[in-house]
Design an enzyme around this catalytic site. Sequence first.
Site, PDB file in Angstrom:
ATOM      1  N   GLU A 120       0.818  -1.218   0.000  1.00 28.99           N
ATOM      2  CA  GLU A 120       0.000   0.000   0.000  1.00 28.99           C
ATOM      3  C   GLU A 120       0.850   1.266   0.000  1.00 28.99           C
ATOM      4  O   GLU A 120       0.460   2.286  -0.580  1.00 28.99           O
ATOM      5  CB  GLU A 120      -0.953   0.005   1.202  1.00 28.99           C
ATOM      6  CG  GLU A 120      -2.041  -1.054   1.123  1.00 28.99           C
ATOM      7  CD  GLU A 120      -2.965  -0.864  -0.076  1.00 28.99           C
ATOM      8  OE1 GLU A 120      -3.295   0.290  -0.408  1.00 28.99           O
ATOM      9  OE2 GLU A 120      -3.350  -1.878  -0.683  1.00 28.99           O
ATOM     10  N   ASP A 138      10.457  -3.254  -8.209  1.00 30.45           N
ATOM     11  CA  ASP A 138      11.101  -3.919  -7.091  1.00 30.45           C
ATOM     12  C   ASP A 138      12.171  -2.957  -6.625  1.00 30.45           C
ATOM     13  O   ASP A 138      12.852  -2.326  -7.441  1.00 30.45           O
ATOM     14  CB  ASP A 138      11.707  -5.272  -7.471  1.00 30.45           C
ATOM     15  CG  ASP A 138      12.089  -6.070  -6.226  1.00 30.45           C
ATOM     16  OD1 ASP A 138      11.282  -6.102  -5.276  1.00 30.45           O
ATOM     17  OD2 ASP A 138      13.192  -6.643  -6.186  1.00 30.45           O
ATOM     18  N   SER A 139      12.268  -2.818  -5.335  1.00 28.41           N
ATOM     19  CA  SER A 139      13.207  -1.843  -4.804  1.00 28.41           C
ATOM     20  C   SER A 139      13.724  -2.317  -3.462  1.00 28.41           C
ATOM     21  O   SER A 139      13.147  -3.201  -2.830  1.00 28.41           O
ATOM     22  CB  SER A 139      12.537  -0.472  -4.675  1.00 28.41           C
ATOM     23  OG  SER A 139      11.339  -0.573  -3.944  1.00 28.41           O
ATOM     24  N   PHE A 157       8.315   4.834   4.625  1.00 28.92           N
ATOM     25  CA  PHE A 157       8.126   3.440   5.024  1.00 28.92           C
ATOM     26  C   PHE A 157       9.415   2.681   4.772  1.00 28.92           C
ATOM     27  O   PHE A 157      10.381   3.225   4.243  1.00 28.92           O
ATOM     28  CB  PHE A 157       6.943   2.812   4.275  1.00 28.92           C
ATOM     29  CG  PHE A 157       7.131   2.688   2.788  1.00 28.92           C
ATOM     30  CD1 PHE A 157       7.527   1.484   2.222  1.00 28.92           C
ATOM     31  CD2 PHE A 157       6.909   3.766   1.946  1.00 28.92           C
ATOM     32  CE1 PHE A 157       7.694   1.362   0.852  1.00 28.92           C
ATOM     33  CE2 PHE A 157       7.067   3.653   0.574  1.00 28.92           C
ATOM     34  CZ  PHE A 157       7.463   2.447   0.030  1.00 28.92           C
ATOM     35  N   GLY A 158       9.434   1.431   5.144  1.00 30.14           N
ATOM     36  CA  GLY A 158      10.625   0.614   4.937  1.00 30.14           C
ATOM     37  C   GLY A 158      11.822   1.183   5.682  1.00 30.14           C
ATOM     38  O   GLY A 158      11.744   1.499   6.866  1.00 30.14           O
ATOM     39  N   HIS A 185      14.544   7.357  -5.485  1.00 26.38           N
ATOM     40  CA  HIS A 185      14.831   6.319  -6.473  1.00 26.38           C
ATOM     41  C   HIS A 185      13.574   5.923  -7.241  1.00 26.38           C
ATOM     42  O   HIS A 185      13.613   5.721  -8.452  1.00 26.38           O
ATOM     43  CB  HIS A 185      15.443   5.096  -5.786  1.00 26.38           C
ATOM     44  CG  HIS A 185      14.605   4.533  -4.668  1.00 26.38           C
ATOM     45  ND1 HIS A 185      14.151   5.298  -3.603  1.00 26.38           N
ATOM     46  CD2 HIS A 185      14.124   3.293  -4.445  1.00 26.38           C
ATOM     47  CE1 HIS A 185      13.437   4.550  -2.788  1.00 26.38           C
ATOM     48  NE2 HIS A 185      13.403   3.323  -3.273  1.00 26.38           N
TER      49      HIS A 185
END
Length: 193
Positions: free
Chosen positions: A10, A65-66, A144-145, A172
């Site tokens: 999300e 994808d990161s 986030f992350g 990025h």
Amino acid sequence: MEIVFVSENENKIAEAREILLPLGFQSIFCGVTCRETGLTFTENAVLKAQAAVGSVKDVPIMADDSGICVDALNGMPGVLSSRWSQDGRNIDLLLWQMRDVPDVHRTAHFVCSIACVMPNTEVRTVSSVWHGRILHAPDGTGGFGYDPVFLPDGYSVSAAGLGSDLKNRISHRYKALRLMSSLLKRTYFSCHA
């Protein structure tokens, strides 16, 4: 211009929406389950985009994808970023692994690879990076992350402290989505307006 953006995350969906709309894209967001078995960010992005091919017709399908690559950890967590720790406490594990690393060696970069499967099943990919360093402790409440422990080069606050407006103009993911949108505008939407 309409595209489908595939993600089960999300937070990524929210960022992609904020980034793609000003670039001129109306996005449909689609959650498709896909095992990330690729060895690179690009391979995983392609797997995710291809996983949605059966459920979407006649529009480009985009997926990303990161993750974060830490130089002192030989580029890890890399493609394992979202599942770096077994208990979901990825930041805690990263900080523990970096506990004795001096500031000069705390360099890192985020990578974002975008794959786009065209209606004719042709696959296009782009990637971008965002350089910075790993902080000693989380800072900021946004993002986030790994955002709370990533200090982007040229900034005095973590990615989590930048605010979404600024982050979504320099990250990025922004750079990669901008590259892909430019590619699609030149090669696909110029012929399918």
